[in-house]
Design a protein around this motif. Structure first.
Motif, mmCIF file in Angstrom:
data_model
loop_
_atom_site.group_PDB
_atom_site.id
_atom_site.type_symbol
_atom_site.label_atom_id
_atom_site.label_comp_id
_atom_site.label_asym_id
_atom_site.label_seq_id
_atom_site.Cartn_x
_atom_site.Cartn_y
_atom_site.Cartn_z
ATOM 1 N N THR A 1 -33.220 -13.042 11.595
ATOM 2 C CA THR A 1 -33.366 -14.242 10.783
ATOM 3 C C THR A 1 -33.965 -15.338 11.650
ATOM 4 O O THR A 1 -33.983 -15.227 12.871
ATOM 5 N N ALA A 2 -34.399 -16.378 11.014
ATOM 6 C CA ALA A 2 -35.053 -17.454 11.765
ATOM 7 C C ALA A 2 -34.135 -18.001 12.855
ATOM 8 O O ALA A 2 -34.559 -18.291 13.958
ATOM 9 N N SER A 3 -32.867 -18.097 12.553
ATOM 10 C CA SER A 3 -31.970 -18.722 13.533
ATOM 11 C C SER A 3 -31.705 -17.820 14.727
ATOM 12 O O SER A 3 -31.172 -18.249 15.725
ATOM 13 N N SER A 4 -32.053 -16.554 14.607
ATOM 14 C CA SER A 4 -31.768 -15.678 15.742
ATOM 15 C C SER A 4 -33.024 -15.388 16.555
ATOM 16 O O SER A 4 -33.037 -14.501 17.377
ATOM 17 N N ILE A 5 -34.084 -16.158 16.302
ATOM 18 C CA ILE A 5 -35.306 -15.924 17.070
ATOM 19 C C ILE A 5 -35.068 -16.262 18.535
ATOM 20 O O ILE A 5 -34.661 -17.362 18.861
ATOM 21 N N PRO A 6 -35.264 -15.292 19.380
ATOM 22 C CA PRO A 6 -34.987 -15.520 20.801
ATOM 23 C C PRO A 6 -36.095 -16.323 21.467
ATOM 24 O O PRO A 6 -37.217 -16.380 20.977
ATOM 25 N N ILE A 7 -35.752 -16.915 22.540
ATOM 26 C CA ILE A 7 -36.741 -17.656 23.301
ATOM 27 C C ILE A 7 -37.190 -16.757 24.438
ATOM 28 O O ILE A 7 -36.361 -16.206 25.134
ATOM 29 N N ARG B 1 -23.070 -3.554 29.056
ATOM 30 C CA ARG B 1 -21.656 -3.690 28.716
ATOM 31 C C ARG B 1 -21.477 -4.810 27.691
ATOM 32 O O ARG B 1 -21.124 -5.950 28.031
ATOM 33 N N PRO B 2 -21.734 -4.476 26.423
ATOM 34 C CA PRO B 2 -21.744 -5.510 25.368
ATOM 35 C C PRO B 2 -20.426 -6.272 25.249
ATOM 36 O O PRO B 2 -20.449 -7.448 24.879
ATOM 37 N N THR B 3 -19.307 -5.640 25.570
ATOM 38 C CA THR B 3 -18.030 -6.351 25.425
ATOM 39 C C THR B 3 -17.940 -7.543 26.369
ATOM 40 O O THR B 3 -17.212 -8.488 26.110
ATOM 41 N N GLU B 4 -18.678 -7.484 27.464
ATOM 42 C CA GLU B 4 -18.592 -8.575 28.438
ATOM 43 C C GLU B 4 -19.881 -9.385 28.557
ATOM 44 O O GLU B 4 -19.916 -10.363 29.309
ATOM 45 N N MET B 5 -20.911 -8.926 27.870
ATOM 46 C CA MET B 5 -22.212 -9.581 28.026
ATOM 47 C C MET B 5 -22.742 -10.003 26.650
ATOM 48 O O MET B 5 -23.394 -9.220 25.946
ATOM 49 N N PRO B 6 -22.436 -11.252 26.254
ATOM 50 C CA PRO B 6 -22.762 -11.673 24.895
ATOM 51 C C PRO B 6 -24.255 -11.629 24.569
ATOM 52 O O PRO B 6 -24.637 -11.408 23.419
ATOM 53 N N GLY B 7 -25.090 -11.770 25.572
ATOM 54 C CA GLY B 7 -26.531 -11.774 25.317
ATOM 55 C C GLY B 7 -27.053 -10.436 24.821
ATOM 56 O O GLY B 7 -28.134 -10.359 24.212
ATOM 57 N N LEU B 8 -26.283 -9.370 25.047
ATOM 58 C CA LEU B 8 -26.723 -8.049 24.593
ATOM 59 C C LEU B 8 -26.712 -7.929 23.081
ATOM 60 O O LEU B 8 -27.282 -6.999 22.518
ATOM 61 N N ASN B 9 -26.072 -8.895 22.409
ATOM 62 C CA ASN B 9 -26.116 -8.899 20.945
ATOM 63 C C ASN B 9 -27.483 -9.267 20.408
ATOM 64 O O ASN B 9 -27.748 -9.117 19.219
ATOM 65 N N GLU B 10 -28.341 -9.772 21.258
ATOM 66 C CA GLU B 10 -29.687 -10.134 20.833
ATOM 67 C C GLU B 10 -30.523 -8.845 20.719
ATOM 68 O O GLU B 10 -30.838 -8.229 21.738
ATOM 69 N N PRO B 11 -30.854 -8.432 19.506
ATOM 70 C CA PRO B 11 -31.509 -7.127 19.333
ATOM 71 C C PRO B 11 -32.986 -7.121 19.711
ATOM 72 O O PRO B 11 -33.612 -6.061 19.777
ATOM 73 N N PHE B 12 -33.521 -8.276 19.987
ATOM 74 C CA PHE B 12 -34.954 -8.356 20.297
ATOM 75 C C PHE B 12 -35.320 -7.601 21.575
ATOM 76 O O PHE B 12 -36.362 -6.974 21.659
ATOM 77 N N TYR B 13 -34.458 -7.668 22.568
ATOM 78 C CA TYR B 13 -34.811 -7.084 23.866
ATOM 79 C C TYR B 13 -34.434 -5.602 23.944
ATOM 80 O O TYR B 13 -33.402 -5.200 23.414
ATOM 81 N N PRO B 14 -35.258 -4.821 24.615
ATOM 82 C CA PRO B 14 -34.958 -3.383 24.762
ATOM 83 C C PRO B 14 -33.943 -3.146 25.879
ATOM 84 O O PRO B 14 -34.292 -2.714 26.970
ATOM 85 N N TRP B 15 -32.679 -3.432 25.607
ATOM 86 C CA TRP B 15 -31.624 -3.234 26.597
ATOM 87 C C TRP B 15 -31.412 -1.757 26.868
ATOM 88 O O TRP B 15 -31.640 -0.960 25.986
ATOM 89 N N PRO B 16 -30.889 -1.401 28.023
ATOM 90 C CA PRO B 16 -30.516 -2.254 29.138
ATOM 91 C C PRO B 16 -31.745 -2.824 29.848
ATOM 92 O O PRO B 16 -32.847 -2.286 29.731
ATOM 93 N N TYR B 17 -31.522 -3.900 30.606
ATOM 94 C CA TYR B 17 -32.579 -4.498 31.425
ATOM 95 C C TYR B 17 -33.039 -3.436 32.421
ATOM 96 O O TYR B 17 -32.222 -2.789 33.076
ATOM 97 N N THR B 18 -34.342 -3.250 32.485
ATOM 98 C CA THR B 18 -34.888 -2.268 33.425
ATOM 99 C C THR B 18 -36.000 -2.904 34.238
ATOM 100 O O THR B 18 -36.667 -3.849 33.786
#
Ligand SMILES: Nc1nc2c(c(=O)[nH]1)N[C@H]1C(S)=C(S)[C@@H](COP(=O)(O)O)O[C@H]1N2
Ligand SMILES: [Mo]
Length: 319
Positions: free
Chosen positions: A35-41, A178-195
């Motif tokens: 949604t518009a409000s979840s557009i990542p920077i 580790r989504p339970t401890e890393m709130p930013g992982l809820n952002e689906p835009f990025y291809p997690w995990p960070y590589t």
């Protein structure tokens, strides 16, 4: 759509989101539920978040300098002004969101095209490899920099022990997921995990560092505890945090930033003031703790040591 050139030095944050949309169009089309409000920077990435007046003291660190004579950045700034998207895209929110992150127990799996695959605990690593202070500049692609007194050792020491096979040409790194401890992982835009990834000869260069501390203290989660990579001649995003996996490969590995913005973030990403980022110049940088911008150096000032790795390559094309 062609409004991406001639970025002023300090764009308003309102100018950034539409541009992020532009560069990321393909991924946005794939993640249509956004949604518009979840557009990542794409801030790792956009100079908008650099405050014009730093909230940090000019130099509260000990009187240490890098080899260019520049003082180390204050401990406060190093530990409270962080890019760590798994926690937040807000650099000043990372410290607070990450301070309870579990870093013990922790182990790093090293495998792929190697003779001796292994899994090392942090204790193994601390016992086996002698840590030394390494004062290196970190130059973020956004246009700011710090001088950081790391505690670490050369990644080559680990790589020599696992013995890459003759087919191994690249090294791929992966951050813990580790989504339970890393709130930013809820952002689906990025291809997690960070590589991230390096060519094997880059990874073997003595400047390529495994860091476990800063200022003589164990790394805080905000800086990538308990163990991260530091590649001082490249833009900061190559210096991947909180790693759990190192894999030797025969093909150039995918990396998070190269995947979300291949035109903006190349695989090599050697600091190069004469090659602009598509949306802003890389000629100058703001050293955190200083007011005036200063000239950026080719390969962040480490060209004497590392330029030979790139002989025969056109680094304007292979950026
Ligand atoms: N896993 C992970 N590693 C990361 C990042 C990140 O968001 N996630 N940000 C990178 C970027 S853009 C920079 S500039 C440096 C910042 O390191 P520091 O916060 O220790 O100064 O970490 C890099 N490593
Ligand atoms: Mo960065």
């Amino acid at each position: 759509m062609n409004t991406l050139h001639k970025q002023p030095n300090k764009p308003k944050s309102s100018e950034i989101t539409p541009e992020s949309l532009y560069i990321s169009r393909r991924r946005f089309l794939k993640t249509s539920i956004l949604t518009a409000s979840s557009i990542p920077i794409l801030a790792a990435c956009g100079p908008s978040l650099i405050p014009s007046e730093t909230p940090f003291p000019t130099n509260s660190g000990p009187e240490k300098t890098d080899e260019m004579g520049d003082p180390v950045t204050s401990y406060d700034a190093i530990t409270h002004y962080n890019n760590y998207y798994e926690f937040s895209v807000d650099k000043q929110a990372v410290a607070g969101l990450s301070n309870k992150f579990t870093v013990d127990p922790w182990s790093v799996e090293i495998g792929g095209l190697v003779i001796n695959p292994t899994t090392l605990s942090i204790d193994d690593i601390r016992k086996t490899y002698t840590q030394e202070e390494r004062i290196y500049r970190l130059r973020c692609v956004e246009g700011w920099s710090m001088v950081i007194p790391w505690d670490g050792f050369s990644l080559s020491e680990i790589l020599k022990k696992v013995e890459p096979t003759t087919d191994a040409k690249y090294v791929a790194f992966e951050t813990v997921y580790r989504p339970t401890e890393m709130p930013g992982l809820n952002e689906p835009f990025y291809p997690w995990p960070y590589t991230e990834g390096l060519r094997l000869d880059e990874a073997m260069h003595p400047l390529t560092t495994v860091a476990t501390g800063v200022y003589g203290l164990p790394l805080l989660p905000a800086n990538g505890a308990p163990i991260r990579i530091v590649v001082p001649w490249k833009y900061g995003f190559k210096s991947i945090k909180s790693i759990v996996k190192i894999t030797l490969t025969d093909k150039q590995p995918a990396t998070l930033w190269n995947t979300v913005g291949p035109d903006e973030y190349g695989f090599y990403s050697n600091v190069n003031p004469s090659r602009s980022h598509p949306r802003w110049s890389q000629e100058t940088e703001r050293r955190i703790g200083e007011g005036m911008r200063r000239a950026s150096h080719y390969m962040n000032g480490y060209a004497k040591q590392v330029a030979s790795l790139y002989e025969g390559m056109d680094l304007m094309k292979e950026y």
